[in-house]
Motif scaffolding. Structure first.
Motif, PDB file in Angstrom:
ATOM      1  N   ARG A 158       0.847  -1.188   0.000  1.00 57.45           N
ATOM      2  CA  ARG A 158       0.000   0.000   0.000  1.00 57.45           C
ATOM      3  C   ARG A 158       0.881   1.237   0.000  1.00 57.45           C
ATOM      4  NH1 ARG A 158      -4.999  -0.871   4.303  1.00 57.45           N
ATOM      5  NH2 ARG A 158      -6.353  -2.006   2.895  1.00 57.45           N
ATOM      6  N   CYS A 159       0.310   2.354  -0.430  1.00 56.45           N
ATOM      7  CA  CYS A 159       1.054   3.605  -0.408  1.00 56.45           C
ATOM      8  C   CYS A 159       0.106   4.753  -0.072  1.00 56.45           C
ATOM      9  CB  CYS A 159       1.733   3.852  -1.746  1.00 56.45           C
ATOM     10  SG  CYS A 159       2.860   5.265  -1.730  1.00 56.45           S
ATOM     11  N   VAL A 160       0.547   5.606   0.825  1.00 54.62           N
ATOM     12  CA  VAL A 160      -0.227   6.785   1.234  1.00 54.62           C
ATOM     13  C   VAL A 160       0.601   8.032   0.942  1.00 54.62           C
ATOM     14  CG1 VAL A 160      -1.204   8.044   3.193  1.00 54.62           C
ATOM     15  CG2 VAL A 160      -1.551   5.565   3.006  1.00 54.62           C
ATOM     16  N   VAL A 187      -2.796   6.351  -2.642  1.00 54.13           N
ATOM     17  CA  VAL A 187      -2.468   6.488  -4.055  1.00 54.13           C
ATOM     18  C   VAL A 187      -2.385   5.095  -4.673  1.00 54.13           C
ATOM     19  CG1 VAL A 187      -1.259   8.679  -3.812  1.00 54.13           C
ATOM     20  CG2 VAL A 187       0.010   6.555  -3.551  1.00 54.13           C
ATOM     21  N   SER A 188      -2.639   5.019  -5.956  1.00 58.77           N
ATOM     22  CA  SER A 188      -2.627   3.738  -6.654  1.00 58.77           C
ATOM     23  C   SER A 188      -1.218   3.416  -7.128  1.00 58.77           C
ATOM     24  CB  SER A 188      -3.597   3.763  -7.833  1.00 58.77           C
ATOM     25  OG  SER A 188      -3.288   4.826  -8.710  1.00 58.77           O
ATOM     26  N   LEU A 189      -0.904   2.116  -7.178  1.00 56.32           N
ATOM     27  CA  LEU A 189       0.402   1.638  -7.594  1.00 56.32           C
ATOM     28  C   LEU A 189       0.274   0.911  -8.925  1.00 56.32           C
ATOM     29  CD1 LEU A 189       1.633   0.219  -4.167  1.00 56.32           C
ATOM     30  CD2 LEU A 189       2.228   2.414  -5.181  1.00 56.32           C
ATOM     31  N   VAL A 237       7.294  -0.760  -8.565  1.00 61.29           N
ATOM     32  CA  VAL A 237       6.000  -0.128  -8.801  1.00 61.29           C
ATOM     33  C   VAL A 237       6.234   1.314  -9.226  1.00 61.29           C
ATOM     34  CG1 VAL A 237       4.800  -1.583  -7.116  1.00 61.29           C
ATOM     35  CG2 VAL A 237       5.744   0.612  -6.401  1.00 61.29           C
ATOM     36  N   SER A 238       5.218   1.928  -9.775  1.00 65.02           N
ATOM     37  CA  SER A 238       5.310   3.339 -10.147  1.00 65.02           C
ATOM     38  C   SER A 238       4.066   4.075  -9.699  1.00 65.02           C
ATOM     39  CB  SER A 238       5.510   3.490 -11.656  1.00 65.02           C
ATOM     40  OG  SER A 238       4.422   2.946 -12.371  1.00 65.02           O
ATOM     41  N   ILE A 239       4.232   5.375  -9.466  1.00 69.91           N
ATOM     42  CA  ILE A 239       3.144   6.238  -9.016  1.00 69.91           C
ATOM     43  C   ILE A 239       3.082   7.438  -9.941  1.00 69.91           C
ATOM     44  CG2 ILE A 239       2.255   7.647  -7.125  1.00 69.91           C
ATOM     45  CD1 ILE A 239       3.865   5.878  -5.222  1.00 69.91           C
ATOM     46  N   THR A 263       5.416  20.181   1.579  1.00 71.19           N
ATOM     47  CA  THR A 263       6.289  19.016   1.716  1.00 71.19           C
ATOM     48  C   THR A 263       5.470  17.757   1.469  1.00 71.19           C
ATOM     49  OG1 THR A 263       7.539  20.211   3.409  1.00 71.19           O
ATOM     50  CG2 THR A 263       7.948  17.847   3.204  1.00 71.19           C
ATOM     51  N   HIS A 264       6.023  16.864   0.648  1.00 78.90           N
ATOM     52  CA  HIS A 264       5.331  15.629   0.291  1.00 78.90           C
ATOM     53  C   HIS A 264       6.082  14.423   0.845  1.00 78.90           C
ATOM     54  CE1 HIS A 264       2.756  17.628  -2.778  1.00 78.90           C
ATOM     55  NE2 HIS A 264       3.809  18.416  -2.932  1.00 78.90           N
ATOM     56  N   TRP A 265       5.329  13.455   1.361  1.00 79.49           N
ATOM     57  CA  TRP A 265       5.893  12.182   1.771  1.00 79.49           C
ATOM     58  C   TRP A 265       5.084  11.037   1.149  1.00 79.49           C
ATOM     59  CZ3 TRP A 265       4.844  16.062   5.320  1.00 79.49           C
ATOM     60  CH2 TRP A 265       5.953  16.640   5.977  1.00 79.49           C
ATOM     61  N   LEU A 266       5.768   9.945   0.884  1.00 82.36           N
ATOM     62  CA  LEU A 266       5.107   8.705   0.486  1.00 82.36           C
ATOM     63  C   LEU A 266       5.378   7.665   1.561  1.00 82.36           C
ATOM     64  CD1 LEU A 266       5.965   8.509  -3.333  1.00 82.36           C
ATOM     65  CD2 LEU A 266       3.774   9.149  -2.292  1.00 82.36           C
ATOM     66  N   ASP A 267       4.316   7.160   2.163  1.00 83.41           N
ATOM     67  CA  ASP A 267       4.422   6.080   3.138  1.00 83.41           C
ATOM     68  C   ASP A 267       4.163   4.759   2.428  1.00 83.41           C
ATOM     69  OD1 ASP A 267       4.898   7.863   5.192  1.00 83.41           O
ATOM     70  OD2 ASP A 267       2.783   8.025   5.737  1.00 83.41           O
ATOM     71  N   VAL A 268       5.207   3.983   2.206  1.00 87.09           N
ATOM     72  CA  VAL A 268       5.085   2.679   1.545  1.00 87.09           C
ATOM     73  C   VAL A 268       4.940   1.615   2.629  1.00 87.09           C
ATOM     74  CG1 VAL A 268       6.135   1.050  -0.062  1.00 87.09           C
ATOM     75  CG2 VAL A 268       6.519   3.505  -0.350  1.00 87.09           C
TER      76      VAL A 268
END
Length: 330
Positions: A158-160, A187-189, A237-239, A263-268
């Motif tokens: 999952r990714c947020v 977000v979709s992967l 994977v790609s976003i 500021t952006h973060w991706l929580d994988v």
């Protein structure tokens, strides 16, 4: 001449065998629906309930839902009025959970009673590292996953997308206002070229080759460690950048002197799930993508249920999270 006469007679007799038959479907009694994916690391958990009727599914209000952990009453769920739809009603409860806990949910409603049990699985693996590369339209993630358990392990990715906007707005003179806003969204992967995520037919632990093109796309990014080498693998994977950097604040307008920093973060997240949840999500994927009217080769969608006295699926998982700060290039 005889041959043509035989063909004509055959067509007459076969066409005369077709007749309309009236059919009235059997009325099905109302069944309560109970669905939940419980993350052990969350402080608050959500259960979605509804009613399955003969020709529709509706939301269910006024239900009593109890959470029992390891045989001891833990919490009473309350209806969440912020997010109900016509087909399901969310109920939330708080409970501290850990691997090995047996979670039992009991529901009483005007449409009947139901209960289910699930066990919080042990963590099967972890994210060792995540590398991010930039392409024209996407962020490409290479996720190094390694097993920490010798058992057959099942996972879900999952990714947020989280973001924070820090704004200093200047008014006349030296007056200013400082605001900080926080948001998060799933977000979709995309993973169509990854052999771990899309190299096997969903629901099978055996090698499978989809010659007829009837395979099921991996909607939920679920996989097992069957193809790991030395208990490790790299999942790619790609976003979409458009999705990764879009915010709910894009409508805001600022003046030239205002200071705006986002500021952006991706929580994988690597979620350790049970074999039962893996099979359930495989079946749901089959149901979502198959066009059963267009092909006789499609696999039947048999949806598992672990709810006694109703329908649905309640499961729990544990997760490890790797957080990446990403910078939008302009």
């Amino acid at each position: 001449m005889r041959r043509y006469l035989f063909i004509i007679l055959t067509l007459v007799f076969t066409s005369s065998c077709i007749r309309d038959v009236s059919y009235e479907p059997e009325m099905v009694e109302d069944r309560v629906i109970l669905n939940a994916q419980i993350c052990a690391e969350d402080a608050e958990h959500t259960v979605y309930v509804g009613v399955s009727k003969s020709n529709t599914v509706t939301s269910l209000h006024g239900a009593e839902i109890r959470c029992i952990v390891n045989g001891v009453f833990s919490a009473m769920a309350s209806e969440d009025e912020r997010g109900w739809s016509k087909m399901q009603t969310p109920y939330t409860f708080k409970a501290d959970l850990k691997p090995g806990d047996k979670v039992r949910l009991e529901m009483i409603s005007d449409y009947g009673s139901a209960w289910c049990e699930t066990v919080v699985p042990e963590s099967g693996g972890r994210i060792k590292n995540v590398e991010v590369t930039d392409s024209k339209d996407d962020l490409n993630l290479s996720i190094q996953v390694e097993d920490t358990s010798p058992n057959r392990n099942y996972y879900m990715l999952r990714c947020v997308h989280r973001y924070e906007r820090d704004v200093t707005i200047f008014f006349s003179g030296k007056d200013f206002e400082h605001r900080i806003k926080h948001f998060s969204e799933r977000v979709s992967l995309e993973h169509s070229d990854d052999p771990i995520l899309d190299g096997a037919y969903l629901g099978s632990d055996k090698e499978a080759y989809d010659i007829l093109g009837t395979g099921v796309p991996n909607i939920y990014c679920i996989f097992s460690d069957r193809k790991f080498e030395n208990a490790a693998a790299v999942v790619n994977v790609s976003i979409s950048k458009k999705e990764a950097f879009s915010t709910a604040l894009d409508y805001e307008v600022y003046l030239e002197n205002d200071i705006v920093k986002t500021t952006h973060w991706l929580d994988v997240s690597l979620c350790s799930i049970s074999k039962e949840e893996y099979d359930y999500l495989s079946a749901i994927s089959t149901l979502k993508v198959n066009d059963f009217d267009s092909s006789a080769l499609m696999e039947d969608a048999v949806i598992p249920s672990n709810v006694n006295g109703g329908e649905g699926f309640v499961t729990a998982y544990v997760e490890t999270v790797s957080t990446i700060e990403v910078v939008e290039k302009r």
